[in-house]
Design a protein around this motif. Structure first.
Motif, short mmCIF file in Angstrom:
data_model
loop_
_atom_site.label_atom_id
_atom_site.label_comp_id
_atom_site.label_asym_id
_atom_site.label_seq_id
_atom_site.Cartn_x
_atom_site.Cartn_y
_atom_site.Cartn_z
N GLY A 1 128.42 -28.04 26.23
CA GLY A 1 128.83 -26.85 26.97
C GLY A 1 128.23 -26.82 28.35
O GLY A 1 127.26 -27.52 28.65
N PRO A 2 128.81 -25.99 29.24
CA PRO A 2 128.35 -25.96 30.63
C PRO A 2 126.93 -25.43 30.80
O PRO A 2 126.25 -25.79 31.75
CB PRO A 2 129.37 -25.05 31.32
N ASN A 3 126.46 -24.63 29.88
CA ASN A 3 125.11 -24.08 30.01
C ASN A 3 124.03 -25.14 29.81
O ASN A 3 122.88 -24.95 30.18
CB ASN A 3 124.90 -22.93 29.03
N SER A 4 124.38 -26.27 29.21
CA SER A 4 123.40 -27.33 28.98
C SER A 4 123.25 -28.25 30.20
O SER A 4 122.39 -29.12 30.20
CB SER A 4 123.80 -28.16 27.76
N LEU A 5 124.07 -28.06 31.21
CA LEU A 5 124.04 -28.91 32.40
C LEU A 5 123.10 -28.34 33.46
O LEU A 5 123.04 -27.13 33.66
CB LEU A 5 125.44 -29.05 33.00
N THR A 6 122.39 -29.22 34.13
CA THR A 6 121.56 -28.81 35.24
C THR A 6 122.34 -29.05 36.53
O THR A 6 122.78 -30.16 36.79
CB THR A 6 120.26 -29.64 35.28
N ILE A 7 122.50 -28.00 37.30
CA ILE A 7 123.24 -28.12 38.56
C ILE A 7 122.23 -28.31 39.68
O ILE A 7 121.32 -27.51 39.85
CB ILE A 7 124.09 -26.87 38.82
N LYS A 8 122.38 -29.41 40.43
CA LYS A 8 121.41 -29.72 41.47
C LYS A 8 122.01 -29.81 42.86
O LYS A 8 121.32 -30.03 43.81
CB LYS A 8 120.71 -31.04 41.16
N GLY A 9 123.32 -29.67 42.98
CA GLY A 9 123.90 -29.81 44.31
C GLY A 9 125.37 -29.49 44.32
O GLY A 9 125.96 -29.14 43.30
N TYR A 10 125.94 -29.63 45.48
CA TYR A 10 127.36 -29.33 45.66
C TYR A 10 127.96 -30.37 46.58
O TYR A 10 127.41 -30.65 47.65
CB TYR A 10 127.53 -27.94 46.27
N VAL A 11 129.06 -30.95 46.16
CA VAL A 11 129.75 -31.95 46.96
C VAL A 11 131.22 -31.57 47.00
O VAL A 11 131.80 -31.23 45.97
CB VAL A 11 129.59 -33.37 46.36
N ASN A 12 131.82 -31.66 48.16
CA ASN A 12 133.22 -31.26 48.29
C ASN A 12 134.15 -32.45 48.56
O ASN A 12 135.33 -32.27 48.66
CB ASN A 12 133.35 -30.23 49.42
N GLN A 13 133.63 -33.64 48.69
CA GLN A 13 134.45 -34.80 48.96
C GLN A 13 134.51 -35.69 47.73
O GLN A 13 133.48 -36.07 47.18
CB GLN A 13 133.91 -35.57 50.16
N LEU A 14 135.73 -36.02 47.32
CA LEU A 14 135.92 -36.73 46.06
C LEU A 14 135.16 -38.04 45.99
O LEU A 14 134.57 -38.38 44.98
CB LEU A 14 137.41 -36.97 45.82
#
Length: 94
Positions: A11-24
């Motif tokens: 599930g998404p709650n188990s993921l650690t979000i560390k950044g944001y990228v907008n280019q594929l």
């Protein structure tokens, strides 16, 4: 993800979000190094500089999500963007 990978996807709650990228292409760099995963169109994977470094998993169940055209609340889209809106709507209605 849970439909196709019940045993592995927590599930998404188990993921650690560390950044944001907008280019594929930039999204696929860490994936190629084994740092994470993503869900992208096949054409994007094929255009990646090193597609052999990626593992593409077949999906047992095809999933389609709705597309939404969004904009900021209380702000109109500038007129110069109307061509894009019209073109997207036309292509999706075909």
């Amino acid at each position: 993800m849970s439909v196709n990978f019940k045993a592995d996807y927590k599930g998404p709650n188990s993921l650690t979000i560390k950044g944001y990228v907008n280019q594929l292409q930039q999204i696929l760099l860490p994936v190629a190094k084994g740092v994470g995963y993503t869900v992208l169109a096949k054409s994007t994977v094929e255009q990646f500089q090193q597609p052999a470094l990626l593992q593409v998993l077949p999906l047992e169940h095809v999933i389609q999500d709705s597309l939404y055209l969004t904009q900021k609340r209380y702000r109109q889209i500038p007129a110069r963007y109307q061509w894009f809106v019209d073109t997207i709507k036309t292509l999706l209605s075909e």
